[in-house]
Enzyme design. Structure first.
Site, PDB file in Angstrom:
ATOM      1  CE  LYS A   1      91.225  48.900 -55.020  1.00  0.00           C
ATOM      2  NZ  LYS A   1      91.587  47.593 -54.482  1.00  0.00           N
TER       3      LYS A   1
ATOM      4  CE  LYS B   1      88.654  51.311 -48.484  1.00  0.00           C
ATOM      5  NZ  LYS B   1      88.396  50.015 -48.974  1.00  0.00           N
TER       6      LYS B   1
ATOM      7  CE  LYS C   1      94.377  45.338 -46.880  1.00  0.00           C
ATOM      8  NZ  LYS C   1      93.954  44.506 -47.995  1.00  0.00           N
TER       9      LYS C   1
HETATM   10  P1  ATP Z   1      92.657  48.889 -50.414  1.00  0.00           P
HETATM   11  O1  ATP Z   1      92.279  50.136 -49.709  1.00  0.00           O
HETATM   12  O2  ATP Z   1      94.117  48.682 -50.584  1.00  0.00           O
HETATM   13  O3  ATP Z   1      91.882  48.650 -51.658  1.00  0.00           O
HETATM   14  P2  ATP Z   1      91.197  47.676 -48.319  1.00  0.00           P
HETATM   15  O4  ATP Z   1      91.771  48.349 -47.122  1.00  0.00           O
HETATM   16  O5  ATP Z   1      89.844  48.060 -48.770  1.00  0.00           O
HETATM   17  O6  ATP Z   1      92.246  47.713 -49.494  1.00  0.00           O
HETATM   18  P3  ATP Z   1      90.482  44.891 -48.601  1.00  0.00           P
HETATM   19  O7  ATP Z   1      91.321  43.694 -48.540  1.00  0.00           O
HETATM   20  O8  ATP Z   1      89.977  45.284 -49.924  1.00  0.00           O
HETATM   21  O9  ATP Z   1      91.235  46.126 -47.991  1.00  0.00           O
HETATM   22  O10 ATP Z   1      89.273  44.776 -47.577  1.00  0.00           O
HETATM   23  C1  ATP Z   1      89.167  43.802 -46.574  1.00  0.00           C
HETATM   24  C2  ATP Z   1      87.933  44.038 -45.724  1.00  0.00           C
HETATM   25  O11 ATP Z   1      88.098  45.202 -44.916  1.00  0.00           O
HETATM   26  C3  ATP Z   1      86.652  44.281 -46.518  1.00  0.00           C
HETATM   27  O12 ATP Z   1      85.588  43.608 -45.859  1.00  0.00           O
HETATM   28  C4  ATP Z   1      86.433  45.750 -46.435  1.00  0.00           C
HETATM   29  O13 ATP Z   1      85.078  46.102 -46.535  1.00  0.00           O
HETATM   30  C5  ATP Z   1      86.963  46.052 -45.052  1.00  0.00           C
HETATM   31  N1  ATP Z   1      87.432  47.422 -44.913  1.00  0.00           N
HETATM   32  C6  ATP Z   1      88.455  47.985 -45.587  1.00  0.00           C
HETATM   33  N2  ATP Z   1      88.642  49.264 -45.198  1.00  0.00           N
HETATM   34  C7  ATP Z   1      87.700  49.516 -44.255  1.00  0.00           C
HETATM   35  C8  ATP Z   1      87.367  50.663 -43.464  1.00  0.00           C
HETATM   36  N3  ATP Z   1      88.046  51.787 -43.580  1.00  0.00           N
HETATM   37  N4  ATP Z   1      86.341  50.567 -42.592  1.00  0.00           N
HETATM   38  C9  ATP Z   1      85.644  49.411 -42.466  1.00  0.00           C
HETATM   39  N5  ATP Z   1      85.914  48.298 -43.178  1.00  0.00           N
HETATM   40  C10 ATP Z   1      86.912  48.336 -44.061  1.00  0.00           C
END
Ligand code: ATP
Ligand code: LTN
Length: 339
Positions: free
Chosen positions: A121, A203, A206
């Protein structure tokens, strides 16, 4: 209220949270929310909307406010039931910030600098490498430890944060006396890290730059099917789960099993001898079929703000009761003079 306390006597505690940033992806759903829903009756559950974590990256205030309610409605539309678990907004329970401050004094700067998410980040938001971004895992540790949490269902990207939470808890317990429950992370067997459709080694996120590799929970059917059509596979034509050699196809299989309820073996059999075109269409349809009712339920819930507010109010009260008792115990142990 009594009922929840009664449950606590018999059940282990589960805690998880999601940040109300951007629209959620099916990675968030498969990695976190689906498990949260599946575990809500077996455990006494607390599910937060992590708006304090969200501001470690600059947010537009009106959108952050709106996304908070929208995430609550999504939680509920996916099956989290406010009568069976506690749903609340992190900033409504001041104990999170208060415990984070104390835990900061049990955490080393070097430990935080080593965190992968902090490094990622920082690179992405080089103009705003703020203290909160670095302190993110300590706030997360405070979230978890306040509720005497036994298990934390999250995606694999959060493993490092969970490990540091355990280290902080153990460190505190060793210096004083057993105070915190040391939590365990729970990661889905398949789907702990859903990959980007265009680059499965990354991964699904969002905040990805190219939205075509990400399926958002609010994408419509045509968009979903179009995105899956463009998903990368490989040059042979066998639908087989082999993350090492067939990352694209394996990622699609993980998504398919999560949304269809079928096993990997069943899915492999279903698509034996059929081309990737058929397979990708079937994955798109399975996802779209499942998301349509979630989307309409979310919209229905969002039209009743008063009800959503009442859910959050009750949730914050319940959460505060547990959190404040842990905080007070911590304050006592460290020698804060209490009235
Ligand atoms: P950003 O990518 O904007 O940092 P994020 O998609 O990781 O955000 P979070 O709110 O940080 O979203 O994560 C919420 C939950 O979703 C966490 O438990 C995280 O481990 C899970 N998660 C996020 N992306 C994935 C993915 N691609 N596969 C599986 N689990 C995920
Ligand atoms: N950092 C988490 C969100 C989060 C969380 C938590 C998850 C904040 N506090 C406590 C589990 C337990 C993420 O998923 N990015």
């Amino acid at each position: 209220m009594e009922e929840v306390e009664q449950q606590k006597v018999n059940k282990k505690v589960l805690y998880s949270a999601v940040q109300p940033t951007n629209a959620l992806t099916i990675g968030n759903y498969i990695g976190a929310i689906k498990n949260m829903v599946a575990m809500q009756d077996e455990y006494t559950c607390f599910f937060a909307i992590a708006n304090m974590h969200a501001i470690t990256v600059r947010q537009v205030p009106a959108q952050l406010r709106q996304k908070t309610l929208s995430l609550l409605a999504l939680y509920m539309a996916c099956g989290l039931d406010p009568n069976r678990c506690t749903l609340y907004v992190q900033s409504h329970v001041p104990c999170h910030a208060e415990l984070a401050w104390v835990l900061n004094t049990f955490t080393y700067v070097g430990e935080m600098e080593r965190m992968t998410q902090f490094k990622d980040k920082s690179a992405k938001h080089a103009d705003n490498i703020n203290m909160g971004l670095m302190d993110y895992p300590v706030l997360m540790a405070a979230d978890i430890l306040l509720y005497k949490t036994d298990v934390v269902p999250v995606g694999i990207d959060q493993r490092q944060h969970l490990e540091i939470c355990r280290d902080i808890a153990i460190r505190f317990n060793n210096i004083y006396s057993p105070t915190f429950v040391v939590p365990e992370g729970v990661y889905p067997k398949v789907g702990a890290k859903i990959g980007d459709l265009l680059d499965p080694s990354k991964k699904m996120s969002k905040s990805a730059e190219n939205a075509n590799g990400t399926i958002f929970m609010d994408d419509d059917r045509d968009t979903i099917i179009r995105k899956f059509k463009r998903a990368v596979t490989d040059s042979d034509s066998e639908v087989r789960y082999d993350p090492e050699n067939k990352p694209g196809v394996s990622n699609l299989l993980s998504i398919y099993t999560a949304f269809s309820g079928k096993s990997i073996e069943e899915a492999e059999r279903e698509f034996a001898g059929r081309g990737y075109g058929d397979f990708k269409l079937a994955v798109g349809e399975a996802v779209a079929d499942k998301l349509a009712p979630v989307q309409s339920e979310q919209a229905r819930l969002l039209s009743d703000k008063e009800y959503l507010n009442s859910v959050l109010k009750a949730g914050a009260e319940r959460a505060y009761k547990v959190a404040s008792s842990t905080l007070s115990k911590v304050y006592r142990k460290i020698g804060f003079y209490q009235l």
